[in-house]
Structures are given as structure tokens and as C-alpha cells.
Design a protein around this motif. Structure first.
Motif, PDB file in Angstrom:
ATOM      1  N   VAL A 182       0.772  -9.945 -11.653  1.00  0.00           N
ATOM      2  CA  VAL A 182       0.414  -8.970 -12.683  1.00  0.00           C
ATOM      3  C   VAL A 182      -0.573  -9.583 -13.676  1.00  0.00           C
ATOM      4  N   CYS A 183      -0.313 -10.812 -14.082  1.00  0.00           N
ATOM      5  CA  CYS A 183      -1.160 -11.466 -15.070  1.00  0.00           C
ATOM      6  C   CYS A 183      -2.570 -11.700 -14.523  1.00  0.00           C
ATOM      7  N   PHE A 222      -2.642   3.634  -5.489  1.00  0.00           N
ATOM      8  CA  PHE A 222      -1.332   4.075  -5.002  1.00  0.00           C
ATOM      9  C   PHE A 222      -1.279   4.051  -3.471  1.00  0.00           C
ATOM     10  N   ALA A 223      -2.386   4.446  -2.848  1.00  0.00           N
ATOM     11  CA  ALA A 223      -2.399   4.480  -1.388  1.00  0.00           C
ATOM     12  C   ALA A 223      -2.257   3.077  -0.804  1.00  0.00           C
ATOM     13  N   TRP A 224      -2.909   2.085  -1.421  1.00  0.00           N
ATOM     14  CA  TRP A 224      -2.782   0.697  -0.961  1.00  0.00           C
ATOM     15  C   TRP A 224      -1.308   0.270  -1.024  1.00  0.00           C
ATOM     16  N   THR A 225      -0.663   0.562  -2.149  1.00  0.00           N
ATOM     17  CA  THR A 225       0.746   0.205  -2.288  1.00  0.00           C
ATOM     18  C   THR A 225       1.601   0.905  -1.236  1.00  0.00           C
ATOM     19  N   TRP A 279       0.115  -4.880  -8.330  1.00  0.00           N
ATOM     20  CA  TRP A 279      -1.243  -4.556  -8.765  1.00  0.00           C
ATOM     21  C   TRP A 279      -1.364  -3.151  -9.352  1.00  0.00           C
ATOM     22  N   VAL A 280      -0.333  -2.325  -9.178  1.00  0.00           N
ATOM     23  CA  VAL A 280      -0.458  -0.916  -9.561  1.00  0.00           C
ATOM     24  C   VAL A 280      -0.666  -0.752 -11.065  1.00  0.00           C
TER      25      VAL A 280
END
Length: 475
Positions: A43-44, A326-329, A165-166
Motif C-alpha cells: 500500500v505504501c 477493480f477488474a485487475w483485483t 493496490w485498490v
């Protein structure tokens, strides 16, 4: 154990050696701490990458040095490549704890230096420190997945890393822009430092429980990776400079020189047979490069095409890319669900086919009658495919990496990703520039660029046949 013997065994498709490393017992508290720390690290790094791109113009206005603007990003990429290579070696020799701690420390130091930078030169230097730290972190995170999680939990962990990453992808640019406009761009750098410290407090103690690599890791007589990594990074920059040149002779000359500089580094830092797409881990790592060229090259072209050819605002262009997050996730979680019963090659092939379809869909926007909404639909399809392909390739590399050499395999995969992103951006920009220098309409340049990325996606589809055919049994 040297890299050549590793590559030979991996490319033969043989199972992991019998002396595979014994993982520590996965108590719930230990697993929660390590998982939270790794996700917080992602996240960072993700937030920093998106935020810095947003606030850098504001920083340049305050510090001056507009002519050095590009070096704030180039310096990061150059040292990122070196950090990845160095971390891979250190992980295999001493375990992931040291490289992770060093990566977090350097990343935090770069953030502090960037926030306090009195000049553009100081900011570029801080970005270089950040890049080295981020490179170490990107290699060590995947090595941690390989060493600390049982095989049946690895697909889920890779999906969680993609999910991390979202939030940065959705709020990072907006929040950082607001902070820069209403407070100070320096707070964007300083504000992430406490998060780095929390990530270190969660991960470093947990990794202390890992046993040392068997047999002391790779041979200590192996030459240092720093020289080859610097050559690879410098050669990559020369290639990109060539692709951005306007004169054909300059393009050919610089591109050739860059390739000559980079090839020795590739041969040293990648498994033997990577450039020839040898079946097994070499082809798997090469597929990471080609899929990165395809997806990120087209992703850079899409907003430029929407604003330049279709006359849309930057807001519309940005929203067209948001759905892919969102699609990648979702694609990563499809991988986690299907990994136990589908072959790696099949999943990567499906992902590459979806990316190709997405690129083909958005290329129809070059026709004026195509509704702009098609951009969001097409790029969501591509994002879904990238989620499936990226997570599956990562899993395949982890599965094929021999014990005590997960660091080298993870580093090679991350190098392939970084170089693929850079090459995709360079090729896309070169296609648009070529049309401009030849007096052709912009549509022609974008058509050439999208065709190049489509070819890279189809190349990934072909490489998928050389990936492992069956999931590895859980250990």
C-alpha cells in the motif's frame, strides 16, 4: 548452487529438490502480523508511486529545475533495477529479513529526503534512494510469499497483494493533489513515513523466525550483481532515449547501443534461456515482460488518445482507466480460485487473450463514431486479463524457484516487469512520435501503438504454451 544449474533444473520442469526449505509453523498471530506488514508495504509503495506523479509538477514549480523534471522518475527507475538485483542475491544468501529491513529503511530515508529537499537536485537524489529501497521491497515481497506460505495459500496471498493496490489507485492521486494544493506537496512525502515504520514493526520481527537458507544459499563466489544491474539500467535508458528521438539514424543508433549495453546484464540477472523463451521458468519470466509491455504500453496510450484524438477532458480519460483497478483485483481472485485446478499456461493464456481483446476494443475509439464509454468497457476487460495473467505468472515463478533461490527468481521476475513497463511506454511514445514526424494524422500513430501492444499480448499468448501445465501439489 549457481544460477546456471538453477535455470537448467527449472526449465526442465523437475520438482523442487528434496532438501526444500522447512517453513516456520504458521501460527495465526505470526501469519497475521507478516501478512498485514507485507500488505501495508505494498500500500505504501503503491500510494507513493501514484502520489508523486501527481505532486511532482507542484514540486518543480517551487524548486525550479524544469529541465530536470524527467530525472525525478528516471533516477527512481535506474536505482530500482539495481535494488531488485541486489536484493535477489541477498535474499538467497541470508534470507529476506535483512533486505526487507534495508528496503524499508532506504524507502523511508528517501521519503524524508524528498519532503525536505531544498532543490531539484536534492529531490532527484532522494528519489534515487527511494528507487533502490522500492526495488529491494518488490523482490523481497514475492520471496516472502514463496518462503513463508504453504503452496495452497500462495494464490490467495498473491490475490491479496493485488487487492492492496485498490485503495491507493482510487484515492492516491486525489488525496495527494488536494494536499499539494491546500497544504504542501512535502506532506505527501512526510505523511507516508509512519506507515513505513508500522510495516517494519510487523514484518521484520516475523521474518526473524525464518531458518537460514540451506547450504548457505547460492555460491558466495558468484560475482556481484551491481555491475550488470547498472549496465542493464543504463542500457534501458539509452534504448528509451533512442525510441524518443526524432531522427531515424538516432533511433537506430541509440537503440542498438542500448541493447548492446543491456544484454550482458540480462544474461547475468535472468535465468539461462530467458531470451530464447526456454520452457519453464525462463519462458515464465519472459512472459512477465511481454504482458507488461502489452498492458502498460496500451494504458499509457489510452488517456492520451482520448484527450488528443477524441477531445475528452483529463477527468474522462482518468475515469476510463479506473474500472481496470477493480477488474485487475477481480482477475487476481479468479487466479486464486482456479489455481488449484487449472494449468498455469492455461490461465496466463486466458489472461493474455483478455488483454488482447481489451486493446482491440479500445482501438475502435480511433473511429469517431465509437462511443467514448467503450474506453471504460474495453480497459476493464484488459484489467481483468492482467489480473489473471500477472498473478498466475507470479505464482508460476514462485512454484518453480528452487529452495534457497526464491530471491533470484523473484528479482528476475520484477526486473522483467520493470523493463516491460518502460519498454511499453517507450514503444507507445515512439509510435505517436513517428506519425508526427512523418506528417501523418495522430490516428495513425495511435493505431501503430495499439497494434504493437496487441502483438505483445499475442506473444504472451504464445509463451503461455511453455509455462507449467499442472498445478504443484501443496507442501
Amino acid at each position: 548452487m549457481n544460477r546456471a544449474s538453477t535455470a537448467a533444473r527449472c526449465s526442465s520442469g523437475s520438482p523442487p529438490p528434496a532438501h526444500a526449505m522447512v517453513r516456520p509453523p504458521m501460527t495465526r498471530s505470526w501469519q497475521r502480523s507478516l501478512t498485514a506488514g507485507l500488505l501495508l508495504t505494498v500500500v505504501c509503495v503503491a500510494f507513493e508511486g501514484l502520489a508523486v506523479t501527481t505532486v511532482m509538477p507542484t514540486a518543480v514549480r517551487e524548486l525550479g529545475g524544469l529541465m530536470s523534471y524527467g530525472w525525478a522518475f528516471s533516477a527512481f527507475m535506474l536505482t530500482n533495477v539495481v535494488g531488485i538485483a541486489v536484493a535477489g542475491e541477498r535474499i538467497d544468501r541470508h534470507g529476506p529479513r535483512g533486505p526487507l529491513a534495508a528496503g524499508l529503511a532506504l524507502f523511508a530515508l528517501g521519503l524524508l529526503g524528498g519532503g525536505a529537499a531544498p532543490s531539484m537536485a536534492a529531490l532527484i537524489a532522494a528519489r534515487a534512494v527511494q528507487g533502490f529501497g522500492a526495488g529491494e521491497l518488490s523482490a523481497v515481497i514475492y520471496a516472502c510469499v514463496a518462503r513463508c506460505y504453504p503452496a495452497d495459500q500462495q494464490p490467495r496471498m498473491l490475490a491479496l497483494l493485488s487487492t492492496a493496490w485498490v485503495v491507493p489507485g482510487l484515492v492516491g492521486p486525489g488525496v495527494s493533489g488536494y494536499v499539494a494544493d491546500h497544504m504542501s506537496w512535502r506532506l505527501v512525502f512526510f505523511g507516508l513515513v509512519p506507515i513505513v515504520f508500522v510495516a517494519a514493526a510487523l514484518t521484520v520481527p516475523a521474518l526473524s523466525r525464518l531458518p537460514p537458507p540451506p547450504d548457505g544459499g547460492p555460491s558466495k563466489r558468484m560475482s556481484s550483481p551491481i555491475g550488470p544491474a547498472v549496465l542493464l539500467a543504463a542500457g534501458s535508458v539509452v534504448v528509451l532515449l533512442g525510441l524518443s528521438a526524432r531522427a531515424l539514424t538516432a533511433v537506430l543508433g541509440l537503440a542498438t547501443l542500448g541493447v548492446v549495453m543491456a544484454v550482458p546484464g540480462i544474461r547475468r540477472l535472468m535465468p539461462k534461456g530467458t531470451l530464447h523463451a526456454r520452457a519453464g521458468i525462463p519462458a515464465t519470466i519472459l512472459s512477465m515482460a511481454t504482458v507488461s509491455v502489452a498492458f502498460f504500453g496500451a494504458e499509457i496510450l489510452l488517456p492520451l488518445m482520448l484527450t488528443l484524438v477524441r477531445g475528452q477532458s483529463a477527468t474522462v480519460a482518468g475515469l476510463s482507466l479506473s474500472g481496470a483497478t477493480f477488474a485487475w483485483t477481480a482477475g487476481a481472485w479468479v487466479q486464486a480460485r482456479e489455481a488449484k485446478r487449472r494449468s498455469r499456461g492455461l490461465l496466463v493464456g486466458i489472461g493474455a487473450a483478455l488483454i488482447a481483446c481489451g486493446i482491440a476494443i479500445v482501438s475502435f475509439l480511433l473511429v469517431a463514431e465509437t462511443p467514448v464509454a467503450v474506453a471504460a468497457l474495453g480497459w476493464a476487460v484488459a484489467g481483468l486479463g492482467m489480473g489473471v495473467a500477472h498473478a498466475t505468472i507470479s505464482l508460476a515463478v514462485i512454484e518453480q524457484a528452487p529452495a534457497a533461490e526464491e530471491g533470484a527468481a523473484s528479482a528476475a521476475m520484477q526486473l522483467a516487469n520493470v523493463l516491460g513497463v518502460a519498454l511499453g511506454a517507450g514503444l507507445g511514445g515512439a509510435a505517436v512520435a513517428l506519425a508526427d514526424t512523418r506528417g501523418a494524422p495522430p490516428v495513425a500513430g495511435f493505431a501503430l501503438g495499439f497494434a504493437t501492444m496487441l502483438a505483445a499480448a499475442l506473444a504472451t499468448l504464445g509463451l503461455a504454451r511453455r509455462l507449467p501445465g499442472a498445478p504443484r501439489a501443496a507442501v
